[in-house]
Design a protein around this motif. Structure first.
Motif, mmCIF file in Angstrom:
data_model
loop_
_atom_site.group_PDB
_atom_site.id
_atom_site.type_symbol
_atom_site.label_atom_id
_atom_site.label_comp_id
_atom_site.label_asym_id
_atom_site.label_seq_id
_atom_site.Cartn_x
_atom_site.Cartn_y
_atom_site.Cartn_z
ATOM 1 N N GLN A 113 0.805 -1.211 0.000
ATOM 2 C CA GLN A 113 0.000 0.000 0.000
ATOM 3 C C GLN A 113 0.847 1.274 0.000
ATOM 4 O O GLN A 113 0.308 2.368 0.097
ATOM 5 C CB GLN A 113 -0.925 0.008 1.223
ATOM 6 N N VAL A 115 3.115 4.141 -1.660
ATOM 7 C CA VAL A 115 3.302 4.787 -2.961
ATOM 8 C C VAL A 115 4.378 5.855 -2.816
ATOM 9 O O VAL A 115 4.699 6.297 -1.712
ATOM 10 C CB VAL A 115 1.995 5.411 -3.477
ATOM 11 N N TRP A 196 1.241 6.300 2.462
ATOM 12 C CA TRP A 196 0.491 5.056 2.626
ATOM 13 C C TRP A 196 -0.901 5.232 2.046
ATOM 14 O O TRP A 196 -1.637 6.132 2.415
ATOM 15 C CB TRP A 196 0.397 4.665 4.102
ATOM 16 N N ARG A 197 -1.263 4.334 1.137
ATOM 17 C CA ARG A 197 -2.578 4.372 0.498
ATOM 18 C C ARG A 197 -3.639 3.860 1.474
ATOM 19 O O ARG A 197 -3.477 2.816 2.097
ATOM 20 C CB ARG A 197 -2.570 3.499 -0.752
ATOM 21 N N LYS A 233 -5.268 12.497 -4.905
ATOM 22 C CA LYS A 233 -4.767 12.573 -6.272
ATOM 23 C C LYS A 233 -5.893 12.984 -7.211
ATOM 24 O O LYS A 233 -7.061 12.967 -6.862
ATOM 25 C CB LYS A 233 -4.198 11.218 -6.707
ATOM 26 N N ASP A 323 -8.856 6.566 -3.124
ATOM 27 C CA ASP A 323 -7.897 6.415 -2.037
ATOM 28 C C ASP A 323 -7.454 7.774 -1.501
ATOM 29 O O ASP A 323 -7.413 8.770 -2.231
ATOM 30 C CB ASP A 323 -6.659 5.649 -2.510
ATOM 31 N N TYR A 325 -3.972 9.315 0.783
ATOM 32 C CA TYR A 325 -2.570 8.931 0.924
ATOM 33 C C TYR A 325 -1.980 9.629 2.144
ATOM 34 O O TYR A 325 -1.864 10.856 2.177
ATOM 35 C CB TYR A 325 -1.797 9.291 -0.344
#
Length: 336
Positions: A113, A115, A196-197, A233, A323, A325
């Motif tokens: 998870q 990124v 962390w997603r 995002k 998601d 992050y």
């Protein structure tokens, strides 16, 4: 729906050495004092601090910073330097902020998870919040294995002297802008920032966990805040709300950290918060700061805390369907 595994690893409170965070405005004020006579006499701490700043560091010993500010006051009192009153006001308020301490928490989670984004993309997304940018960079570079105790990292923009504001404002007069790149004295600055997603509440959850020694001598009248820094995002998704749940365990461990003497479980939710996406390219990010109040009374009698963070369904509105992050987690508190 999910399985949480918390690994017991206690770092004694005595291992936390508090360091002072030095924003750009402090650097400019110290430089102005240092340059009054081109040479500082009987101000060893100020000279040492000035040397660190010339290396573009943002961290220094709490004791050195406090002593250097005291020396700066003495120098300003015997000079007619430009903006002397404004500099003294900023230094006084910064000195007061050294009593407000934060733990920059190391975070653990499912590696699948995690990124990464380029540091330049994160910088562009945080151009109006330098302290947040530095906290995220610092979390990325130094907090991979250990928590970091910081002081002096509160917003003091309203006290920034005019000569600093003029130097670093953009064409619309907004401060801060166009500040130098940050280097933490770690040898090399990472070209990426990790996060962390965290999926929506109706998906399989992969909690992010944190552990820390509970600070001693918490201020009885000041709150303890878990401050969480997220990004969204560009997914072309409609605006929505989100909500976080912090589940935790306070534990009393023996002096060696080997035996559990007592424990207490707790759960607390954040308020619902709005999630929007940054308009622009698919690489654009929008920063979101969420604060969750932790009950001080529940910490009494314990020396170690374990936290687990996940998303839960919001109480109002449609949930943001993409998601989030998590890039940094900061425990903010004041000492007696």
């Amino acid at each position: 729906m999910y399985k949480k595994i918390i690994i017991s690893l206690c770092l004694p409170i005595s291992l936390y050495g508090t360091v002072a965070y030095m924003p750009q405005a402090l650097k400019e004020c110290v430089s102005a004092v240092y340059d009054i006579n081109g040479q500082i006499n009987n101000a060893q701490n100020l000279e040492e601090l000035y040397g660190m700043m010339r290396e573009n560091r943002v961290l220094a010993s709490d004791d050195i910073v406090r002593a250097a500010i005291k020396e700066a006051y003495g120098i300003l009192g015997a000079s007619n330097v430009r903006d002397s009153k404004a500099i003294k006001s900023y230094l006084q308020n910064y000195a007061n902020s050294l009593d407000n301490t934060s733990l920059l928490l190391a975070m653990q989670g499912d590696k699948s998870q995690q990124v990464s984004w380029s540091a330049s993309l994160v910088t562009q997304s945080l151009k109006d919040s330098l302290i947040t940018r530095d906290m995220i960079y610092l979390s990325n570079e130094l907090a991979g294995a250990h928590n970091i105790s910081l002081c002096g990292n509160v917003e003091l923009d309203q006290f920034v002297p005019s000569f600093v504001r003029e130097q670093y404002s953009d064409s619309n007069g907004r401060y801060p802008s166009n500040l130098p790149a940050i280097m933490f004295g770690t040898g090399v600055a990472s070209p990426v920032v990790n996060a962390w997603r965290m999926a929506p509440s109706d998906a399989m959850q992969s909690p992010v966990t944190m552990r820390f020694s509970i600070p001693g001598h918490l201020h009885p009248k000041k709150t303890v805040i878990l401050e969480l820094h997220f990004f969204s995002k560009q997914h072309a998704a409609p605006n929505g709300t989100a909500r976080l749940r912090v589940e935790g365990m306070y534990m009393g461990l023996d002096a060696d950290g080997d035996r559990v003497l007592s424990e207490s479980l707790f759960s607390v939710d954040s308020n619902d918060f709005l999630v929007t996406e940054q308009l622009g390219t698919t690489n654009s990010l929008r920063h979101i700061c969420v604060q969750v109040k932790l009950e001080k009374a529940m910490m009494k009698g314990f020396n170690t805390a374990f936290l687990s963070l996940m998303r839960v369904a919001p109480r109002t509105g449609a949930e943001y369907a993409e998601d989030l992050y998590l890039a940094a987690s900061v425990l903010r508190y004041a000492v007696q």
